[in-house]
Every structure is written in structure tokens, then in C-alpha cells.
Design a protein around this motif. Sequence first.
Motif, PDB file in Angstrom:
ATOM      1  N   GLY A  16      21.705  49.446  -4.122  1.00 38.33           N
ATOM      2  CA  GLY A  16      23.024  50.558  -3.949  1.00 38.33           C
ATOM      3  C   GLY A  16      23.066  51.190  -5.503  1.00 38.33           C
ATOM      4  O   GLY A  16      22.585  50.647  -6.487  1.00 38.33           O
ATOM      5  N   VAL A  17      23.950  52.039  -5.569  1.00 35.79           N
ATOM      6  CA  VAL A  17      24.093  52.793  -6.692  1.00 35.79           C
ATOM      7  C   VAL A  17      25.685  53.560  -6.818  1.00 35.79           C
ATOM      8  O   VAL A  17      25.860  54.032  -5.833  1.00 35.79           O
ATOM      9  CB  VAL A  17      23.061  54.081  -6.934  1.00 35.79           C
ATOM     10  CG1 VAL A  17      23.136  54.970  -6.017  1.00 35.79           C
ATOM     11  CG2 VAL A  17      23.255  54.640  -8.470  1.00 35.79           C
ATOM     12  N   LEU A  18      26.398  53.128  -7.880  1.00 37.74           N
ATOM     13  CA  LEU A  18      27.600  53.657  -8.257  1.00 37.74           C
ATOM     14  C   LEU A  18      27.841  54.135  -9.301  1.00 37.74           C
ATOM     15  O   LEU A  18      27.026  53.734 -10.415  1.00 37.74           O
ATOM     16  CB  LEU A  18      28.607  52.591  -7.969  1.00 37.74           C
ATOM     17  CG  LEU A  18      29.074  51.680  -6.568  1.00 37.74           C
ATOM     18  CD1 LEU A  18      29.811  50.499  -6.772  1.00 37.74           C
ATOM     19  CD2 LEU A  18      29.305  52.808  -5.816  1.00 37.74           C
ATOM     20  N   PRO A  19      28.528  55.070  -9.721  1.00 32.17           N
ATOM     21  CA  PRO A  19      28.957  55.630 -10.876  1.00 32.17           C
ATOM     22  C   PRO A  19      29.562  54.708 -11.867  1.00 32.17           C
ATOM     23  O   PRO A  19      30.171  53.595 -11.530  1.00 32.17           O
ATOM     24  CB  PRO A  19      30.045  56.625 -10.807  1.00 32.17           C
ATOM     25  CG  PRO A  19      30.583  56.552  -9.273  1.00 32.17           C
ATOM     26  CD  PRO A  19      29.493  55.805  -8.645  1.00 32.17           C
ATOM     27  N   ALA A  20      29.001  54.567 -13.118  1.00 28.48           N
ATOM     28  CA  ALA A  20      29.461  53.647 -14.333  1.00 28.48           C
ATOM     29  C   ALA A  20      30.926  53.520 -14.394  1.00 28.48           C
ATOM     30  O   ALA A  20      31.433  52.470 -14.590  1.00 28.48           O
ATOM     31  CB  ALA A  20      28.912  54.269 -15.626  1.00 28.48           C
ATOM     32  N   ASP A  21      31.744  54.478 -14.032  1.00 28.89           N
ATOM     33  CA  ASP A  21      33.185  54.192 -14.042  1.00 28.89           C
ATOM     34  C   ASP A  21      33.884  53.867 -12.585  1.00 28.89           C
ATOM     35  O   ASP A  21      34.988  54.034 -12.132  1.00 28.89           O
ATOM     36  CB  ASP A  21      33.815  55.611 -14.573  1.00 28.89           C
ATOM     37  CG  ASP A  21      33.535  56.913 -13.471  1.00 28.89           C
ATOM     38  OD1 ASP A  21      32.971  56.702 -12.430  1.00 28.89           O
ATOM     39  OD2 ASP A  21      34.235  57.950 -13.661  1.00 28.89           O
ATOM     40  N   ALA A  22      33.128  53.337 -11.682  1.00 30.11           N
ATOM     41  CA  ALA A  22      33.426  52.889 -10.503  1.00 30.11           C
ATOM     42  C   ALA A  22      34.599  51.870 -10.659  1.00 30.11           C
ATOM     43  O   ALA A  22      34.713  51.044 -11.627  1.00 30.11           O
ATOM     44  CB  ALA A  22      32.131  52.110  -9.916  1.00 30.11           C
ATOM     45  N   SER A  23      35.506  51.828  -9.691  1.00 32.30           N
ATOM     46  CA  SER A  23      36.665  51.101  -9.658  1.00 32.30           C
ATOM     47  C   SER A  23      36.462  49.622  -9.371  1.00 32.30           C
ATOM     48  O   SER A  23      35.307  49.334  -8.795  1.00 32.30           O
ATOM     49  CB  SER A  23      37.780  51.453  -8.737  1.00 32.30           C
ATOM     50  OG  SER A  23      37.466  51.348  -7.349  1.00 32.30           O
ATOM     51  N   ALA A  24      37.539  48.652  -9.741  1.00 32.51           N
ATOM     52  CA  ALA A  24      37.137  47.297  -9.274  1.00 32.51           C
ATOM     53  C   ALA A  24      36.921  47.343  -7.610  1.00 32.51           C
ATOM     54  O   ALA A  24      36.112  46.355  -7.025  1.00 32.51           O
ATOM     55  CB  ALA A  24      38.251  46.294  -9.717  1.00 32.51           C
ATOM     56  N   GLU A  25      37.733  48.089  -6.905  1.00 26.21           N
ATOM     57  CA  GLU A  25      37.542  47.829  -5.491  1.00 26.21           C
ATOM     58  C   GLU A  25      36.222  48.240  -4.916  1.00 26.21           C
ATOM     59  O   GLU A  25      35.496  47.551  -4.212  1.00 26.21           O
ATOM     60  CB  GLU A  25      38.782  48.807  -4.746  1.00 26.21           C
ATOM     61  CG  GLU A  25      40.165  48.075  -4.885  1.00 26.21           C
ATOM     62  CD  GLU A  25      40.634  48.610  -6.395  1.00 26.21           C
ATOM     63  OE1 GLU A  25      40.305  49.671  -7.159  1.00 26.21           O
ATOM     64  OE2 GLU A  25      41.944  47.977  -6.526  1.00 26.21           O
TER      65      GLU A  25
END
Length: 191
Positions: A86-95
Motif C-alpha cells: 500500500g501507499v499513503l501520503p507521509a502526512d496520513a492521519s492516525a485513522e
Amino acid sequence: MIRVLLSVSSPAMRAGLRALLSSDKTIKVMNDSLDDEIEADVMITSASHASFPHNETDPASSAGILFLSDDQINVQEMRRSYRVWGVLPADASAEELIASVHALSQGLIVGTPSLLLESESEPLERGPLTERESEVLGLLAKGLANKQIAASLGISEHTVKFHVSSIYTKLNVTNRTEAVRAGLRGGWIAL
């Protein structure tokens, strides 16, 4: 219990991720030693810190891997290198982090469409489905009923039922939930 390995070079980022994930009691953040990598269910890494193994027998390849990056990644390389990723932005929220860890531990591919799509005009790979079946599967994933799918695509409800039946056959599933899960696992749809 989902075991998570934090493989990031920055101690501050590692501490931040540990703090964000600590709110979920079903997630256990492992130590950063190599021995724990074999035991981890999910590994979180920054895309700049990651290496892309091509060896399928690599112990880390059995764990789902979550990349934190604000840049698009090479989707084809990810599909070749990792079974679950998976890939998320570095500023992804805790949720978002927690939901991604749970999804990866279940064998799903996760990420934001802007990071998963190789270009804004290029759709996700369809796998064994036709273009229309992929559209129907995407709408199934949003929880739409046959009548709503028909209205959205400008086709009859009977045609939607035909497409749904064809999707079930091609993906070897028996219901909508299994079809959506197969689509997510194959990386053919994004939520």
C-alpha cells in the motif's frame, strides 16, 4: 494482534508512527531489529528508505508493506515485488494508518487513487474484467444497488445483473463482498 515493523530512517518519524498506531490495541509495534522483520505482519517504510526486493523468498515479502510517500510510485514494480502493499501520503492521519494496517494484514492493496494511479488519465489495471465490468465492480465497491448502478451508467438494470454475474464467474466468487475483495486484492479497483 497485528505485528507492525517500522522501517524508517528517521527516529522522529519512527516515534511519531509508533504514537499514532498505539491508539489501536490490536496493533503491536515491533522493535526495529532484523529478527522482528520475519515476525511482522505489516512493515511501514518511507518510499525513500525502501528497497525493492525481487526475490520472492525474501522473508519480508510475506508481510504487507506500507510505503509513506507524497510522490507516485511505480505500481508495476510494486505488483512484481510484493504480494500485499500500500501507499499513503507521509502526512496520513492516525485513522488512515490504522485502517491501512488492518487492510494490509487482510491481504488487501491500499492507497489513495492519486498515488496508486500511474497517471491521472490512466485507470487501474482491469485484470480479467472488461472495461464495463470494471466500472460495475467499482460501483459495487461503493455499495450501490443494481438500480443505482444502472442509472449511473445509463444502462438497464437487467444489463447490470448480467455484468455482475459475469464478474462473479470471472473472479470465481459468489457474492458482492467477495467480488469487491477480489478486486481490491488484485488492485483492479480503489476505494
